[in-house]
Design a protein around this motif. Structure first.
Motif, PDB file in Angstrom:
ATOM      1  N   GLU A 172       3.818  24.478   2.478  1.00  0.00           N
ATOM      2  CA  GLU A 172       4.390  24.075   1.197  1.00  0.00           C
ATOM      3  C   GLU A 172       5.101  25.257   0.533  1.00  0.00           C
ATOM      4  OE1 GLU A 172       5.530  21.527  -1.776  1.00  0.00           O
ATOM      5  OE2 GLU A 172       4.486  21.010   0.084  1.00  0.00           O
ATOM      6  N   TYR A 220       8.393  25.680   2.175  1.00  0.00           N
ATOM      7  CA  TYR A 220       9.369  24.683   1.736  1.00  0.00           C
ATOM      8  C   TYR A 220       9.952  25.057   0.378  1.00  0.00           C
ATOM      9  CZ  TYR A 220      11.613  20.308   0.563  1.00  0.00           C
ATOM     10  OH  TYR A 220      12.556  19.373   0.218  1.00  0.00           O
ATOM     11  N   LEU A 221       9.106  25.600  -0.484  1.00  0.00           N
ATOM     12  CA  LEU A 221       9.544  25.957  -1.834  1.00  0.00           C
ATOM     13  C   LEU A 221      10.239  27.323  -1.874  1.00  0.00           C
ATOM     14  CD1 LEU A 221       6.398  24.762  -3.808  1.00  0.00           C
ATOM     15  CD2 LEU A 221       8.623  23.621  -3.670  1.00  0.00           C
ATOM     16  N   MET A 227      11.338  18.676   6.105  1.00  0.00           N
ATOM     17  CA  MET A 227      10.788  17.622   5.260  1.00  0.00           C
ATOM     18  C   MET A 227      11.801  17.245   4.169  1.00  0.00           C
ATOM     19  SD  MET A 227       7.854  16.911   6.595  1.00  0.00           S
ATOM     20  CE  MET A 227       8.720  17.211   8.148  1.00  0.00           C
ATOM     21  N   PRO A 228      11.840  15.963   3.786  1.00  0.00           N
ATOM     22  CA  PRO A 228      12.871  15.512   2.841  1.00  0.00           C
ATOM     23  C   PRO A 228      12.664  15.969   1.407  1.00  0.00           C
ATOM     24  CG  PRO A 228      11.392  13.716   3.402  1.00  0.00           C
ATOM     25  CD  PRO A 228      11.045  14.846   4.312  1.00  0.00           C
ATOM     26  N   ASP A 229      11.417  16.277   1.020  1.00  0.00           N
ATOM     27  CA  ASP A 229      11.181  16.732  -0.346  1.00  0.00           C
ATOM     28  C   ASP A 229       9.904  17.553  -0.404  1.00  0.00           C
ATOM     29  OD1 ASP A 229       8.903  14.881  -0.757  1.00  0.00           O
ATOM     30  OD2 ASP A 229      10.463  13.344  -0.712  1.00  0.00           O
ATOM     31  N   ALA A 230       9.675  18.174  -1.552  1.00  0.00           N
ATOM     32  CA  ALA A 230       8.534  19.076  -1.709  1.00  0.00           C
ATOM     33  C   ALA A 230       7.192  18.360  -1.572  1.00  0.00           C
ATOM     34  CB  ALA A 230       8.610  19.778  -3.066  1.00  0.00           C
ATOM     35  N   ALA A 231       7.156  17.077  -1.861  1.00  0.00           N
ATOM     36  CA  ALA A 231       5.899  16.329  -1.764  1.00  0.00           C
ATOM     37  C   ALA A 231       5.375  16.275  -0.332  1.00  0.00           C
ATOM     38  CB  ALA A 231       6.093  14.911  -2.300  1.00  0.00           C
ATOM     39  N   GLY A 287       6.217  18.841   1.941  1.00  0.00           N
ATOM     40  CA  GLY A 287       6.389  20.163   2.524  1.00  0.00           C
ATOM     41  C   GLY A 287       5.145  20.701   3.214  1.00  0.00           C
TER      42      GLY A 287
END
Length: 296
Positions: free
Chosen positions: A72, A75-76, A163-167, A169
């Motif tokens: 995560e 991803y961020l 991944m498509p979004d942080a949720a 990640g």
């Protein structure tokens, strides 16, 4: 076809997650310095198949939690410190080694620290040894997960960004951890099963298993600390490795990581297991012969 050796950016979500899980299984199978020494130590010290499986599960679940968190963060784009590369591994060696040594000391209660030597005390004195606590492999699993190698690079730079979004990640790291858990839990059960089939009475089995676990953690921890210090002081020498030509991560190059595994698991762990088993087997035969002579 999934490419486990060199997955590229732009993977579909399903392909990225499948790749993460399969890479986790490969990670669990190959001789990795962040997994095998710890799993072996706690599983063999559990002296049962069920407890060995539990030790592998606890370690792997903590490892999975760490990889999900780091995935995560990647991803961020909060993973700049990962660019420290091998330096992180050497710091992790220090932390894991220190934790291993403390756990080994606790199991041994400050005794039996000599390598491979026999003991005059009989197995009835086994209460001077302490069973590993469930939190120990959990702490080690979380710390060990911060190691930075080929698998981590793929998760943080290729799979997490897919991944498509942080949720979501965190999913690649979690799937990677679950893949590792599949193998390491099975290995833990196997090591626990082995410890129960040493051909000794239950008291001697417990003593052999705990002494093996304690020495593997204690002396192995010191080996890891030495490896970390060496890597931080002499990064050029510590980074030396030999290419094997194998397109399998952890086996493509042989370097300090494999040395740590070999010394800790094969040298200290199996060396102690064999020497202690032989010693207590001789003790049992001597006692049996003496008993037969007395009866005659």
């Amino acid at each position: 076809m999934l490419n486990l050796w060199d997955p590229h950016a732009g993977l579909a979500v399903g392909a990225a997650l499948a790749t993460a899980f399969l890479l986790g299984m490969v990670h669990g199978i190959t001789p990795d310095e962040h997994t095998w020494p710890i799993t072996f130590s706690y599983a063999i010290g559990s002296y049962s198949t069920r407890k060995g499986l539990l030790a592998g599960l606890i370690f792997s679940l903590a490892f999975t939690l760490q990889r999900a968190l780091a995935s995560e963060l990647a991803y961020l784009a909060l993973d700049r410190w990962f660019t420290m590369g091998p330096t992180i591994d050497y710091v992790v060696y220090l932390l894991v080694g220190a934790a291993m040594a403390v756990a080994g000391f606790q199991i041994m209660r400050g005794r039996h620290w000599h390598l491979f030597g026999s003991h005059r005390a009989g197995p009835e004195t086994a209460p001077d040894l302490q069973d590993p606590r469930p939190w120990m492999p959990a702490v080690h699993g979380f710390i060990a997960g911060w190691g930075f190698g080929a698998f981590a690079i793929l998760i943080y730079t290729v799979l997490a960004p897919a991944m498509p979004d942080a949720a979501l990640g965190w999913l690649p790291g979690a799937l990677f951890g679950l893949g590792t858990m599949t193998i390491q839990a099975s290995a833990g059960a196997l090591f626990g099963w082995v410890s129960r089939r040493l051909g000794l009475d239950p008291a001697a089995v417990r003593r052999v298993a705990l002494i093996t676990a304690g020495r593997t953690l204690g002396w192995g921890g010191l080996v890891f600390v030495a490896g970390g210090v060496f890597g931080l002081l002499f990064p050029g020498l510590a980074g030396f490795s030999l290419a094997t030509g194998l397109h399998i991560h952890n086996l493509d190059h042989l370097g300090i990581a494999l040395v740590l595994v070999m010394v800790t698991v094969l040298g200290i762990g199996l060396g102690t297991l064999i020497s202690q088993t032989r010693y207590w087997a001789r003790q049992a035969r001597t006692a049996g012969t003496a008993g037969a002579g007395t009866a005659g």
